[in-house]
Design a protein around this motif. Sequence first.
Motif, short mmCIF file in Angstrom:
data_model
loop_
_atom_site.label_atom_id
_atom_site.label_comp_id
_atom_site.label_asym_id
_atom_site.label_seq_id
_atom_site.Cartn_x
_atom_site.Cartn_y
_atom_site.Cartn_z
N PHE A 184 0.84 -1.20 0.00
CA PHE A 184 0.00 0.00 0.00
C PHE A 184 0.87 1.25 0.00
CE2 PHE A 184 -2.35 3.31 2.39
CZ PHE A 184 -3.47 3.44 1.57
N ALA A 185 1.92 1.24 0.83
CA ALA A 185 2.83 2.39 0.88
C ALA A 185 3.53 2.59 -0.46
CB ALA A 185 3.86 2.19 1.99
N GLU A 187 2.36 1.74 -3.42
CA GLU A 187 1.36 2.29 -4.34
C GLU A 187 1.18 3.78 -4.13
OE1 GLU A 187 -2.34 0.23 -4.32
OE2 GLU A 187 -1.44 -1.75 -4.65
N GLN A 188 1.17 4.20 -2.86
CA GLN A 188 0.95 5.61 -2.55
C GLN A 188 2.18 6.45 -2.92
OE1 GLN A 188 -2.15 6.76 -1.24
NE2 GLN A 188 -2.60 4.70 -1.94
N GLN A 189 3.37 5.96 -2.61
CA GLN A 189 4.58 6.75 -2.81
C GLN A 189 5.19 6.58 -4.19
OE1 GLN A 189 7.42 6.41 0.51
NE2 GLN A 189 5.77 5.67 1.80
N THR A 193 1.80 -0.59 -8.67
CA THR A 193 1.44 -1.76 -7.86
C THR A 193 2.56 -2.79 -7.98
OG1 THR A 193 -0.91 -1.40 -8.21
CG2 THR A 193 -0.23 -3.60 -7.52
N GLU A 261 -8.23 4.44 4.85
CA GLU A 261 -7.80 3.84 3.60
C GLU A 261 -6.86 2.67 3.84
OE1 GLU A 261 -9.32 7.80 3.08
OE2 GLU A 261 -7.63 7.09 4.31
N GLN A 262 -5.94 2.83 4.79
CA GLN A 262 -5.04 1.73 5.12
C GLN A 262 -5.80 0.55 5.71
OE1 GLN A 262 -1.13 1.24 5.22
NE2 GLN A 262 -2.34 -0.64 5.08
N TYR A 265 -7.59 -1.29 2.92
CA TYR A 265 -6.63 -2.04 2.11
C TYR A 265 -6.20 -3.32 2.83
CZ TYR A 265 -2.36 -3.11 -0.52
OH TYR A 265 -1.39 -3.74 -1.26
#
Length: 337
Positions: A184-185, A187-189, A193, A261-262, A265
């Motif tokens: 997830f981190a 994908e965000q940063q 994917t 959101e976290q 996920y």
Amino acid sequence: MHRTILTALAVAVATAGTAQAQSLTPVTFGTNWLPQAEHGGYYQAVADGTYADCGLDVTIQSGGPQVNNRALLLAGRIQFHMGGNLLQAFSAAEQGIPLVVVAAHFQKEPQVIMTHPGQGLDKFEDLKTIKLLIGDNGFQSYYQWMMDAYGFTAEQREPYTFNPAPFLADPRKGQQGYVTSEPFAIEQQGGFTPNIFLLADYGFSTYATTVEVMQETIDEMPDAVQCFVDASAIGWYNYLYGDPSGANALILDANPEMTPEQLAYSIDKMKEYGIVDSDEALDLGIGAMTDARFKDFYDKMVAANVTPANLDIGAIYTLDFVNKGVGLDLKKELTGQ
């Protein structure tokens, strides 16, 4: 007259509530990290009153970088503790500590290796061609198994400092993580994917998120242990397949750095990869354990020189409180399957 009846009813309800609270057995469950979705089933059992329904007043005491709840368990300060994987229990056996695993709420440890997409690193064997960012604990445990079982090398390993920048900067590196968190981190940063390789799916067969107690607790309050194991299973079914909002509210309140959101996920990935509800749990209920799984993982750790041979691992777990199918009917009700 009507007002008097209502007042009397209110007093009766309050008295009953007080009596119930007084009859509950207070216990503390120490987790191994800050509140997160990976602890959701326990928070759900608190939020829903499931622990209270079978007689427990459960306080969840979160772990963290400055907290050692396991030491508090060994000192008799708390009754229940969230273990990581089985290596901690094997260590207890080695030291002769009367610690007992009474349930395993993760059938699969969430440990993964991530790679960049589009780099020809799409199979587990491809990981042997690149550098891997692995932390010290991982290098001393699952990476030793990777070397023994698959031929990975110590030279491939680079120290991971829990900073994703080196991985993001180099598409030819892999990085450790938890399937519920680090992807997830990334994908965000990173805006992409990553490929995910869950080590459990390649033979790293440990249980995880175990419930540990001292033998003295089993001897003195077996009903409380059974209540905690059963209610936790029900909490996990409700958290994964029902409405998790009660638990999530408690988690967000207790951990200001967590986000909705976290949480969403993490729940999705726990379900997608069968972290909680797979393997033996499908037939025996969440929290299930078997002698065969304990032996299989122990043998692998001995072969990888992670754990000494000739330990009496039978002394550090019991099947007395699990494998009763608790919550399977609830799962059918919640999922319609």
